[in-house]
Design an enzyme around this catalytic site. Structure first.
Site, PDB file in Angstrom:
ATOM      1  N   GLU A 176       0.819  -1.206   0.000  1.00  0.00           N
ATOM      2  CA  GLU A 176       0.000   0.000   0.000  1.00  0.00           C
ATOM      3  C   GLU A 176       0.856   1.261   0.000  1.00  0.00           C
ATOM      4  O   GLU A 176       0.624   2.196  -0.769  1.00  0.00           O
ATOM      5  CB  GLU A 176      -0.916   0.045   1.236  1.00  0.00           C
ATOM      6  CG  GLU A 176      -1.854  -1.113   1.366  1.00  0.00           C
ATOM      7  CD  GLU A 176      -1.294  -2.226   2.252  1.00  0.00           C
ATOM      8  OE1 GLU A 176      -0.155  -2.671   2.027  1.00  0.00           O
ATOM      9  OE2 GLU A 176      -2.008  -2.657   3.173  1.00  0.00           O
ATOM     10  N   CYS A 199      -0.422   1.278   7.317  1.00  0.00           N
ATOM     11  CA  CYS A 199      -0.945   1.511   5.973  1.00  0.00           C
ATOM     12  C   CYS A 199      -2.281   2.250   6.021  1.00  0.00           C
ATOM     13  O   CYS A 199      -2.546   3.107   5.177  1.00  0.00           O
ATOM     14  CB  CYS A 199      -1.061   0.202   5.213  1.00  0.00           C
ATOM     15  SG  CYS A 199       0.561  -0.518   4.830  1.00  0.00           S
TER      16      CYS A 199
END
Length: 150
Positions: free
Chosen positions: A55, A86
Site C-alpha cells: 500500500e 498503511c
C-alpha cells in the site's frame, strides 16, 4: 455506472511478491477515470525497509506520478486488510475508496485490531469495501506460509 474491480492486478502484484520471497500482498491505485496510476507488491525484505508494504509503495508511486501529496478521489485495491501503518498512510493520502480482499485478524488496522479509521484523530476516512476476491487473497497467503513451514 458499472463497478470494475482491479483486484486481479493487485493479486498479480501479490503473486510477484511471493515469488520474491515477500509476504504476498499487492496494491493498485486507480484514478477517478479508471486508469491504473501505480501498483506494487510488498518489498520489505528486498529493500530492508519495514515500511515497504504494498500500500505504501503504491501510494508513494502514485503521488510521484501525479506530483501531489494526496490522492483524493482515487481508489486503492489491496489484497489484504491494511495494517495500522498503511491505514494511516491511506488516511493521510486522502484515498477516496479502499477495496480489500482478505481480512487480517492478526495485523489488520481497518476492521480489526487498531481500527484506525474509527479514531477521532483520523482526519480522513475512505469509503471501505471488503471481501473483494477474499478467498483468492487468503489462499495466496495460506499457501505462502504453508510452504515456509515445511
Amino acid at each position: 455506472m458499472t463497478f470494475r474491480s482491479y483486484m486481479d492486478i493487485a493479486l498479480s502484484e501479490a503473486r510477484a511478491a511471493a515469488a520474491r520471497g515477500e509476504v504476498p500482498v499487492g496494491a493498485v491505485v486507480v484514478d477517478p477515470s479508471g486508469g491504473v496510476i501505480a501498483k506494487a507488491g510488498n518489498r520489505t525484505r528486498e529493500m530492508n525497509d519495514p515500511t515497504a508494504h504494498a500500500e505504501v509503495l503504491a501510494i508513494r508511486a502514485a503521488c510521484s506520478v501525479l506530483g501531489a501529496e494526496r490522492l483524493p478521489g482515487h481508489d486503492l485495491y489491496v489484497t489484504l486488510e491494511p495494517c495500522p501503518m498503511c491505514a494511516g498512510a491511506i488516511s493521510f493520502a486522502r484515498i477516496g475508496r479502499l477495496y480489500y480482499g482478505a481480512g487480517d485478524p492478526k495485523s489488520g488496522g481497518v476492521a480489526q485490531g487498531a481500527r484506525v479509521f474509527d479514531h477521532p484523530q483520523c482526519h480522513h476516512i475512505p469509503e471501505i469495501y471488503d471481501g473483494i476476491a477474499a478467498q483468492d487473497a487468503a489462499d495466496l497467503l495460506k499457501d505462502f506460509f504453508a510452504e515456509r513451514r515445511l
